[in-house]
Enzyme design. Structure first.
Site, PDB file in Angstrom:
ATOM      1  N   ASP A   1       0.871  -1.160   0.000  1.00 16.46           N
ATOM      2  CA  ASP A   1       0.000   0.000   0.000  1.00 16.46           C
ATOM      3  C   ASP A   1       0.925   1.232   0.000  1.00 16.46           C
ATOM      4  OD1 ASP A   1      -2.389   1.563   0.513  1.00 16.46           O
ATOM      5  OD2 ASP A   1      -1.619   1.777   2.549  1.00 16.46           O
TER       6      ASP A   1
ATOM      7  N   ASP B   1      -0.041   5.100   0.894  1.00 18.99           N
ATOM      8  CA  ASP B   1      -0.256   6.056   1.978  1.00 18.99           C
ATOM      9  C   ASP B   1      -0.351   5.324   3.321  1.00 18.99           C
ATOM     10  OD1 ASP B   1      -0.969   8.259   3.498  1.00 18.99           O
ATOM     11  OD2 ASP B   1      -3.078   8.138   2.938  1.00 18.99           O
TER      12      ASP B   1
END
Ligand code: B16
Ligand code: MG
Length: 215
Positions: free
Chosen positions: A9, A11
């Site tokens: 991922d 952020d």
């Protein structure tokens, strides 16, 4: 089952743009007289832009908003957000993250990004990580947002790996759920460590090197 690829991922895992999301949404919320705080902002982790807007509008008491108006608001937020992203530099990525990504590749793991953000490539470019991943799956190639597994399944497809050979690294519960729904192993970091469903819990990013040994 052997892990052959790692899907990250963006952020909350590689970079921390949640404060920028917060500041940009806060401007919109304040202009519309909607209550919005950091706790509500936490619910936006991994959630797409339009779904984030819907969460903010839960507290909106004005007249009904058309789809066109909602899209205009989301666009406006994105403008504020991108201005803030322009302040990012390679110094916004820790040496730990940079070194761990390089070490995993050196150990023979394929790597991909799996982010809901439509700004993912722009962010990676700003921080000098565009070449750090073998493949990028982001908000521009999906129609369903996490907890739907689409973004991770696309990443696995781009890498040419079966989902069961992939490990997803996530900071959001919705992301852990997406990884599980995709039939992948999951490693939680940050906010997501309280999520019982994750296979691994990382105290720090470099803990990945203890899970993923030389192949
Ligand atoms: P954008 P991730 C997510 O990134 C963010 O956590 C979430 O807050 C944001 O709404 C979403 O991207 C969409 O971002 O507006 O740039 O398309 O955690 O999936 O990397
Ligand atoms: Mg995240």
């Amino acid at each position: 089952m052997e892990i052959k690829a790692v899907i990250f991922d963006l952020d909350g895992v590689i970079v921390f743009t949640d404060q920028f999301h917060y500041q940009a949404w806060k401007k919109i919320a304040d202009e519309m007289g909607i209550y919005f705080d950091e706790k509500i902002n936490n619910r936006l982790r991994g959630v797409s832009r339009m779904d984030s807007l819907e969460i903010i509008l839960e507290r909106y008491e004005g007249s009904l908003l058309s789809q066109e108006k909602k899209e205009e608001l989301a666009e406006q937020k994105n403008g504020f957000y991108r201005e803030l992203l322009k302040t990012m530099t390679p110094a916004d990525v820790s040496d730990e993250v940079r070194d761990t990504l390089a070490a995993l590749r050196q150990r023979g793991y394929k790597t991909a990004l799996g982010s809901s953000s439509r700004n993912a490539k722009f962010i990676l470019e700003r921080v000098g990580l565009l070449e750090a991943f073998d493949e990028i799956s982001d908000g521009t190639n999906i129609t369903k947002s996490k907890p739907d597994p689409e973004v991770f399944l696309k990443a696995a497809e781009f890498l040419g790996e079966k989902p069961e050979h992939c490990l997803v690294v996530e900071d959001a519960e919705a992301g852990i759920e997406a990884g599980i729904a995709g039939g992948m192993r999951t490693a939680a970091i940050g906010e997501a460590v309280s999520c019982e469903k994750a296979d691994y819990k990382l105290r720090q990013f470099s803990d990945l090197l203890e899970i993923l040994h030389e192949k």
